[in-house]
Every structure is written in C-alpha cells, then in structure tokens.
Enzyme design. Structure first.
Site, PDB file in Angstrom:
ATOM      1  N   ASP A 129      -9.058  -2.758   7.633  1.00 54.10           N
ATOM      2  CA  ASP A 129      -9.054  -3.457   8.918  1.00 54.10           C
ATOM      3  C   ASP A 129     -10.466  -3.735   9.428  1.00 54.10           C
ATOM      4  OD1 ASP A 129      -6.252  -3.615   9.251  1.00 54.10           O
ATOM      5  OD2 ASP A 129      -6.228  -1.475   9.679  1.00 54.10           O
TER       6      ASP A 129
ATOM      7  N   HIS B 177      -2.071   2.048  12.722  1.00 54.28           N
ATOM      8  CA  HIS B 177      -1.629   1.388  11.481  1.00 54.28           C
ATOM      9  C   HIS B 177      -2.168  -0.040  11.529  1.00 54.28           C
ATOM     10  CE1 HIS B 177       0.675   0.601   7.984  1.00 54.28           C
ATOM     11  NE2 HIS B 177       1.910   0.665   8.440  1.00 54.28           N
TER      12      HIS B 177
ATOM     13  N   GLY C 252     -10.954   1.174  12.746  1.00 54.80           N
ATOM     14  CA  GLY C 252     -11.321   0.612  11.449  1.00 54.80           C
ATOM     15  C   GLY C 252     -11.996   1.614  10.529  1.00 54.80           C
ATOM     16  N   PHE C 253     -12.042   2.876  10.966  1.00 53.50           N
ATOM     17  CA  PHE C 253     -12.612   3.927  10.110  1.00 53.50           C
ATOM     18  C   PHE C 253     -11.569   5.001   9.854  1.00 53.50           C
ATOM     19  CE2 PHE C 253     -16.341   1.880  11.693  1.00 53.50           C
ATOM     20  CZ  PHE C 253     -17.233   1.949  10.631  1.00 53.50           C
TER      21      PHE C 253
ATOM     22  N   HIS D 147      -8.900   7.055   6.891  1.00 52.03           N
ATOM     23  CA  HIS D 147      -7.656   6.697   6.219  1.00 52.03           C
ATOM     24  C   HIS D 147      -6.941   7.968   5.805  1.00 52.03           C
ATOM     25  CE1 HIS D 147      -4.871   4.754   3.441  1.00 52.03           C
ATOM     26  NE2 HIS D 147      -5.149   3.653   4.116  1.00 52.03           N
TER      27      HIS D 147
ATOM     28  N   ARG E 121     -10.041  -1.463  -0.910  1.00 54.43           N
ATOM     29  CA  ARG E 121      -9.928  -2.883  -0.561  1.00 54.43           C
ATOM     30  C   ARG E 121     -11.137  -3.388   0.223  1.00 54.43           C
ATOM     31  NH1 ARG E 121      -4.516  -1.529   2.523  1.00 54.43           N
ATOM     32  NH2 ARG E 121      -5.998   0.041   3.222  1.00 54.43           N
TER      33      ARG E 121
ATOM     34  N   ARG F 267       2.397  -8.451   4.464  1.00 56.37           N
ATOM     35  CA  ARG F 267       3.067  -7.189   4.092  1.00 56.37           C
ATOM     36  C   ARG F 267       4.582  -7.355   3.887  1.00 56.37           C
ATOM     37  NH1 ARG F 267       1.305  -1.853   4.240  1.00 56.37           N
ATOM     38  NH2 ARG F 267      -0.664  -2.771   3.542  1.00 56.37           N
TER      39      ARG F 267
ATOM     40  N   HIS G 288       0.814  -1.210   0.000  1.00 62.14           N
ATOM     41  CA  HIS G 288       0.000   0.000   0.000  1.00 62.14           C
ATOM     42  C   HIS G 288       0.850   1.263   0.000  1.00 62.14           C
ATOM     43  CE1 HIS G 288      -3.983   2.007   1.223  1.00 62.14           C
ATOM     44  NE2 HIS G 288      -4.102   1.487   0.021  1.00 62.14           N
TER      45      HIS G 288
HETATM   46  N1  COA Z   1     -13.182   7.756  14.298  1.00 61.53           N
HETATM   47  C1  COA Z   1     -13.682   8.983  14.587  1.00 61.53           C
HETATM   48  N2  COA Z   1     -13.264  10.114  13.971  1.00 61.53           N
HETATM   49  C2  COA Z   1     -12.303   9.994  13.039  1.00 61.53           C
HETATM   50  C3  COA Z   1     -11.764   8.746  12.684  1.00 61.53           C
HETATM   51  C4  COA Z   1     -12.236   7.603  13.356  1.00 61.53           C
HETATM   52  N3  COA Z   1     -11.739   6.394  13.081  1.00 61.53           N
HETATM   53  N4  COA Z   1     -10.828   8.921  11.725  1.00 61.53           N
HETATM   54  C5  COA Z   1     -10.796  10.228  11.470  1.00 61.53           C
HETATM   55  N5  COA Z   1     -11.674  10.875  12.266  1.00 61.53           N
HETATM   56  C6  COA Z   1     -11.915  12.299  12.294  1.00 61.53           C
HETATM   57  C7  COA Z   1     -10.797  12.995  13.038  1.00 61.53           C
HETATM   58  O1  COA Z   1     -11.073  13.065  14.433  1.00 61.53           O
HETATM   59  C8  COA Z   1     -10.772  14.331  12.380  1.00 61.53           C
HETATM   60  O2  COA Z   1     -11.811  15.113  12.909  1.00 61.53           O
HETATM   61  P1  COA Z   1     -11.608  16.679  13.193  1.00 61.53           P
HETATM   62  O3  COA Z   1     -11.339  17.280  11.833  1.00 61.53           O
HETATM   63  O4  COA Z   1     -12.904  17.086  13.814  1.00 61.53           O
HETATM   64  O5  COA Z   1     -10.428  16.776  14.113  1.00 61.53           O
HETATM   65  C9  COA Z   1     -11.107  14.026  10.933  1.00 61.53           C
HETATM   66  O6  COA Z   1     -11.835  12.805  10.974  1.00 61.53           O
HETATM   67  C10 COA Z   1      -9.900  13.867  10.029  1.00 61.53           C
HETATM   68  O7  COA Z   1      -9.070  12.834  10.549  1.00 61.53           O
HETATM   69  P2  COA Z   1      -7.495  12.903  10.661  1.00 61.53           P
HETATM   70  O8  COA Z   1      -7.077  12.431  12.038  1.00 61.53           O
HETATM   71  O9  COA Z   1      -7.002  14.232  10.227  1.00 61.53           O
HETATM   72  O10 COA Z   1      -7.041  11.856   9.618  1.00 61.53           O
HETATM   73  P3  COA Z   1      -5.583  11.301   9.469  1.00 61.53           P
HETATM   74  O11 COA Z   1      -5.355  11.187   8.027  1.00 61.53           O
HETATM   75  O12 COA Z   1      -4.561  12.043  10.252  1.00 61.53           O
HETATM   76  O13 COA Z   1      -5.684   9.878  10.187  1.00 61.53           O
HETATM   77  C11 COA Z   1      -6.154   7.646  10.601  1.00 61.53           C
HETATM   78  C12 COA Z   1      -6.018   8.739   9.529  1.00 61.53           C
HETATM   79  C13 COA Z   1      -6.232   6.293   9.901  1.00 61.53           C
HETATM   80  C14 COA Z   1      -4.915   7.628  11.532  1.00 61.53           C
HETATM   81  C15 COA Z   1      -7.429   7.918  11.422  1.00 61.53           C
HETATM   82  O14 COA Z   1      -8.530   7.912  10.564  1.00 61.53           O
HETATM   83  C16 COA Z   1      -7.608   6.914  12.543  1.00 61.53           C
HETATM   84  O15 COA Z   1      -7.004   7.061  13.620  1.00 61.53           O
HETATM   85  N6  COA Z   1      -8.439   5.834  12.322  1.00 61.53           N
HETATM   86  C17 COA Z   1      -8.662   4.827  13.338  1.00 61.53           C
HETATM   87  C18 COA Z   1      -7.518   3.813  13.332  1.00 61.53           C
HETATM   88  C19 COA Z   1      -7.514   2.921  12.112  1.00 61.53           C
HETATM   89  O16 COA Z   1      -8.541   2.362  11.733  1.00 61.53           O
HETATM   90  N7  COA Z   1      -6.324   2.765  11.513  1.00 61.53           N
HETATM   91  C20 COA Z   1      -6.133   1.921  10.343  1.00 61.53           C
HETATM   92  C21 COA Z   1      -5.695   2.732   9.165  1.00 61.53           C
HETATM   93  S1  COA Z   1      -5.655   1.769   7.683  1.00 61.53           S
END
Ligand code: COA
Length: 377
Positions: free
Chosen positions: A313, A223, A259-260, A262, A271, A338, A188
């Site tokens: 995920d 991650h 799990g939400f 990206h 995917r 991976r 990825h």
């Molecule tokens: N649950 C609730 N809110 C979420 C969220 C989630 N899983 N993912 C993003 N948001 C919100 C953030 O709080 C943020 O809100 P704000 O603008 O009010 O502060 C907004 O959406 C943008 O998110 P951001 O943190 O800037 O995105 P990012 O690109 O930095 O982070 C992740 C991406 C994957 C780290 C983040 O979505 C996350 O932590 N997800 C949960 C962990 C996960 O599933 N990881 C697997 C990745 S494949």
C-alpha cells in the site's frame, strides 16, 4: 505446568487449510501465484492473464486469453436498475460501502445466484470481474454528481476503467503502471478478506455473499484501506524535508505509520520493489516527485529506527494519486483486482469444503439463575 488454553489471538500462525493458489515465502520476501513469481508476471504477463491463471491454474494460450477477454468485455454493463440504485446512494457514502452494496444488488439480480456448482460459480466470478469496475466508476461519478460513463468493449480491462472514471484513456505508461498494480493486488493467500470470503462460502452461501463480505473486510485501514491512509499521510507532510520531523511526532505518540508492517512479511514485502518502480515511473510521467521523495525519507527512517518495512500500500497510494485518481477510489480499485483472488479461493474452498467454525474460551460470568423482572426491582 501451565495448562492455560493456547489461544492464537488474531489466528496468528494458525494453518487453517491447504491452498494451491499462491504462496508467500517471508524468508525470501517472495510471492508466487500458481508457482509464478509475481514480479515475473508483472513484467511478462497482463492482469487478464493473471486472472485466468488464478482461476484455472495455468497461464492462458492466445485463444484462451482471447475468449476470456471477450467474455469479460461482454459482461461489463450494469442493469438500468443497478444504475438507478447507484445514482440514489447517499452522496457522502463511503465508496467501499457503495461497491459492497452494488455487489450485493448484483447477487439479487443474478439468475444463477443460488447455483453454487463450480460451473455457475465460475460464470458469476467472470460477471463480477467485468461489472465491479463499472460499478466502482459509476458510484464514484455519482458521488460527484456526474452521470455514469458506459463501458467501452473496444478497450482493454485497464483502459476501460480509466475511460469509465475520467471519460478518457491516458498514455500507455499509465495503463501499464495500473495493470502492474492490479497484478500485485490480485492475490495474497489467507489474508483477512480472503479468509472472510472462504468462511462465508464454507456455509455453502453464494459467491456474491462471499464477495460482499470480503469487500466489507477489505475496507478496514489495517487491510485494504491502508493505501488511502498512506496518501492522506503523505499529504499531511508539507515537504520531503519535513518528513523526518513529522515521523518523530508519530514515534512520540507511538502512532501507527500507515503502509508499514505486515502480518507475514517481517523483512520486506515482495511486491514493494515492483510497485515502487512503477510509482517512480508515474512520478516521471506526471513530473511530480514530491510524493516519492517524501516516501523515500519515511521508508529510510522507519527501517533505521523501527526495523519495519513498507508494504504494497505504501507505493500503491502515491502511484494511484499520480494516475489522477481521487483518494476514496484507491480501495475500490483494490477490489477490482482482488475479486480474482477472492473468487479463486471461493472455488477452492467449495471444491473441498468443511464448515469453518473455530472455538473460543469463555471468559464471561459463570452460569446463574434468571431473576424474574418483578423481583429485580
Ligand atoms: N507503524 C508503527 N509501528 C508498527 C507498525 C506501523 N505501521 N506496524 C507494526 N508496528 C509495530 C507494532 O506497534 C508492534 O510494536 P510493539 O511490539 O512495540 O507493540 C510491532 O511493530 C509488531 O507489530 P504487530 O502489530 O504485532 O504486527 P501485526 O502482524 O499484528 O500487524 C499490521 C500487522 C499490518 C496490521 C500492522 O503492521 C499495521 O497496522 N500496519 C499499518 C496498516 C497497514 O499498512 N496495513 C496494510 C497491511 S498490508
């Protein structure tokens, strides 16, 4: 005019290098490996073929695939020394720490460890692909006080993994769903663990060092660790009917819903539809729809209320659970897949290397004199 330095926190939006391995197209929610759509690889190819593709740029011919599989099968066994070390790991060690340590040990045992020529790196990549599942399964069984099960060269890569974890091979639908998950997890672009591997390799350190670092990066819940966090979350929700109320509680506390979201895909992870399809097949096979029903409620409300889509995920967590795996194995399984993408990136980085070394803006105290200890009181 604002002359404050433009800091890309989290390296968001930074183009760090070129790569010909995979391409993420967030505007169309699509992902290709070497030009092939990942969902097409899931339907028309296998994980072995995908590994060959990532390392060589083309899908294998029948003869090439046979040779690749024979080499993988021949390299599965761990040394008695590594098996003894794994047996001595603390029983409550985190499985990702266990596999990270096992790979580090493999590096010390590998006769070509210091040889960073392309040919040697490719041989080491194959050894890692073959041995990592054996180490993951052995460490998992050791944590439960069980003896390791030796790999069986008569079995395919995926069948052999089930054999080494459970001592038996499940029905073909389960193997197929697992194979699909392995293809989806394989690669990825410049994600955190892959970039870690490339950074380590850019110092001209060895393949095992790069992969050890990548495993450490993958462990985190932002991650790879998210697939485990998803299943813990689903188990916290008593029933699909309770999912909406549970989610409200999360919204009230502005908590992350695992799990939400990206970093790259903002309108859906390419995917997810394929993995969801196979998670649903698993739910049929096992006859347990609770997890997928709960997942569907969460996904619907997250989209309506937050406009946030699930990532890979989210369906992978319940799929692995339905396959019978204990939750702590989910992220190590991600490692088994991976390793193919990481190794492809190490080869690519080494082929046109420049030390990765960004800059920072200093915000600490200004330069000041050192006061000798007697005068400091
Ligand atoms: N649950 C609730 N809110 C979420 C969220 C989630 N899983 N993912 C993003 N948001 C919100 C953030 O709080 C943020 O809100 P704000 O603008 O009010 O502060 C907004 O959406 C943008 O998110 P951001 O943190 O800037 O995105 P990012 O690109 O930095 O982070 C992740 C991406 C994957 C780290 C983040 O979505 C996350 O932590 N997800 C949960 C962990 C996960 O599933 N990881 C697997 C990745 S494949």
């Amino acid at each position: 005019m604002n002359d404050a330095p433009d800091i890309k926190k989290g390296l968001v939006g930074v183009l760090a290098d070129v790569s010909s391995i995979s391409k993420v197209m967030p505007e169309t929610n699509s992902l290709t490996y070497r030009g092939y759509a990942v969902q097409d690889l899931c339907e028309l190819a296998s994980f072995d073929e995908t590994a060959f593709l990532l390392w060589n740029g083309e899908l294998p011919t029948k003869a090439e695939l046979a040779a690749f599989q024979a080499e993988e099968k021949a390299n599965r066994a761990l040394t008695p020394a590594l098996l003894r070390v794994i047996a001595e790991f603390p029983k409550d060690a985190h499985p990702m720490d266990a596999i990270r340590s096992a790979v580090s040990f493999m590096g010390m045992e590998d006769a070509e460890s210091e040889d960073i020529s392309d040919a040697a790196q490719r041989r080491k990549a194959m050894r890692l692909l073959a041995k990592i599942p054996t180490a993951v399964a052995a460490a998992h069984r050791a944590s439960k006080g069980q003896a390791p099960i030796a790999p069986d060269p008569s079995l395919s890569f995926c069948e052999n993994f089930f054999h080494m974890v459970f001592g038996k091979v499940p029905q073909p639908e389960v193997i197929r769903a697992f194979d699909v998950s392995m293809i989806l997890y394989a690669e990825h672009t410049f994600n955190a663990s892959t970039f870690t591997a490339r950074t380590i390799c850019s110092t001209m350190a060895d393949m095992h060092g790069a992969i050890t670092g990548a495993i450490a990066a993958l462990k985190g819940p932002l991650h790879g660790g998210a697939n485990e966090a998803v299943m813990h979350m689903l188990k916290e929700i008593p029933s699909p009917e309770a999912a909406a109320g549970w989610l409200e509680g999360k919204f009230d506390h502005k908590a992350l819903v695992m799990g939400f979201g990206h970093r790259v895909y903002k309108t859906g992870d390419s995917r997810v539809p394929t993995m969801k399809k196979y998670a649903e097949i698993m739910a049929e096979v096992v006859g347990d729809k609770r997890w997928m029903n709960t997942s569907n409620v969460l996904a619907k409300i997250m989209l309506e209320r937050k406009n946030i889509h699930p990532n890979l995920d989210f369906p992978a967590g319940p799929a692995y659970y339905l396959m019978g795996f204990d939750i702590p194995l989910f992220t190590p399984i991600f490692v088994c897949s991976r390793i193919t993408g990481w190794a492809a990136h190490v080869l690519e980085q080494a082929a046109d290397n420049r030390l990765i070394r960004p800059l920072s803006v200093y915000t600490g105290v200004e330069q000041r004199p050192v006061v000798p200890l007697p005068q400091r009181g």
